[in-house]
Design an enzyme around this catalytic site. Sequence first.
Site, PDB file in Angstrom:
ATOM      1  N   ARG A  52      17.296 -13.325  11.307  1.00  0.00           N
ATOM      2  CA  ARG A  52      16.478 -13.254  12.878  1.00  0.00           C
ATOM      3  C   ARG A  52      15.914 -14.818  13.235  1.00  0.00           C
ATOM      4  NH1 ARG A  52      13.292  -7.693  12.567  1.00  0.00           N
ATOM      5  NH2 ARG A  52      14.893  -6.298  13.874  1.00  0.00           N
ATOM      6  N   LYS A  79      16.834   9.294   9.818  1.00  0.00           N
ATOM      7  CA  LYS A  79      15.654  10.039  10.798  1.00  0.00           C
ATOM      8  C   LYS A  79      16.663  10.518  12.141  1.00  0.00           C
ATOM      9  CE  LYS A  79      11.376   9.856  11.284  1.00  0.00           C
ATOM     10  NZ  LYS A  79      10.016   9.166  11.736  1.00  0.00           N
ATOM     11  N   GLY A  99      18.762  -2.976  11.402  1.00  0.00           N
ATOM     12  CA  GLY A  99      18.668  -3.759  10.035  1.00  0.00           C
ATOM     13  C   GLY A  99      19.436  -2.974   8.956  1.00  0.00           C
ATOM     14  N   GLY A 118      15.788  -0.350  16.807  1.00  0.00           N
ATOM     15  CA  GLY A 118      15.243   0.246  17.740  1.00  0.00           C
ATOM     16  C   GLY A 118      15.332  -0.008  19.389  1.00  0.00           C
TER      17      GLY A 118
HETATM   18  C1  3PG Z   1      12.105  -4.328  14.141  1.00  0.00           C
HETATM   19  O1  3PG Z   1      12.105  -4.799  12.922  1.00  0.00           O
HETATM   20  O2  3PG Z   1      12.841  -3.247  14.457  1.00  0.00           O
HETATM   21  C2  3PG Z   1      11.218  -5.052  15.001  1.00  0.00           C
HETATM   22  O3  3PG Z   1      10.772  -6.217  14.476  1.00  0.00           O
HETATM   23  C3  3PG Z   1      10.260  -4.154  15.460  1.00  0.00           C
HETATM   24  O4  3PG Z   1       9.423  -3.788  14.354  1.00  0.00           O
HETATM   25  P1  3PG Z   1       8.553  -2.525  14.560  1.00  0.00           P
HETATM   26  O5  3PG Z   1       9.374  -1.272  14.561  1.00  0.00           O
HETATM   27  O6  3PG Z   1       7.444  -2.549  13.591  1.00  0.00           O
HETATM   28  O7  3PG Z   1       7.830  -2.329  15.948  1.00  0.00           O
END
Ligand code: 3PG
Length: 368
Positions: free
Chosen positions: A43, A180, A326, A349
């Site tokens: 990232r 999930k 990820g 997400g």
């Molecule tokens: C992630 O790693 O999915 C993003 O950086 C967002 O992080 P968060 O889900 O803690 O908002």
Amino acid sequence: MINGIPTLEDLGDVTGKRVLVRTDFNVPLSHEGETVTISDDFRIRAALPTIEWLTERGAHVVCASHLGRPKGEPNPQFSMDPVRARLAELAPGVELMENLRFNPGETGNDDAFTGELIDGIDMYVNDAFGASHREHASIVGPAKTLPSAMGRLLEKEVDVLLGLRNRPRRPFVAVLGGAKISDKLGVVEALLEVVDSLVIGGAMCFTFFAAQGKPIGDSLFEPDQVDTCARILAASGSKIHLPSDLVGLDAAGSYATFGTQLPAGAKGFDVGPGSAAEFTDVIMDARMVFWNGPMGMFEDDRFAAGTRTVAQAMADTKAFTVVGGGDSAAALAQFRLDDDVDHVSTGGGASLELLELGDLPGLAALRN
Ligand code: 3PG
Ligand code: MG
């Protein structure tokens, strides 16, 4: 302008300007005693094209990111120091603020916190694709008052993911895994509108099996989502590929192979070899594939085969391949296949929400 969103070029002359770049430097960390190291700097490297574009034109870049989920107060465990050290190697002279989530105003989307962030700042760039589904101060606040643009990473991510959604090449296959399902039912329903096949692996398959009335032993599932899964199967069952075999642990805790009915006390932790072969066929025949979420608990070698086989199929197919999230990206990297897919998204997400809704709060903020 792309899709009504200003790009770096639209900022005009950036020479001598202080530019706040919201990046997603929420990188995986490993702690060994006092020492914290970054286990994957993907990232950070992904933000370099934007940072370099700005610094080469004489801008002074100030980066800002969250890291982990500290609860609105400073917490040394989530200090930006290791990220700052890595950034200094990759982009010397670039500033990095402290973890945005050390202040409750970030997740609270507080205007006063936005005011603090942009104090002394001339321009704002959002390059934090992975956080652009969050309506947080640093994502949606600065563009209300500053000249603003999307960075190169955000531009690329949006182009690729909206391309899947709006210009699918058929057969278009989505492969979803992970544990999930509650997080993903919205995207499952949205994807079923556009894909030709939806492959489901990972622990989320057990909620679907429960919806089919199959015994799932002691496997992980979400009881409150069973009805929704039943409705989805009734509406689009013919597009959905569930595993036809499973591997896991039997009631005595020994490694075992199962069909799709698990005996009492057994736990499924990966799709079986028959399923992995079927999923491979679907991926090989596709012209476009989106993959999010591992097929099993791949951190444990005994349960890595399903994820490894899907990762290999993603690498081998002639289809245009996109991997988001990820865990799937980490799996690809673990199997050294990350260079063999067309696009690895920096967002989990965020990529799902963009596919589901076609827009994100961070994009809307730049448009207005
Ligand atoms: C992630 O790693 O999915 C993003 O950086 C967002 O992080 P968060 O889900 O803690 O908002
Ligand atoms: Mg996340």
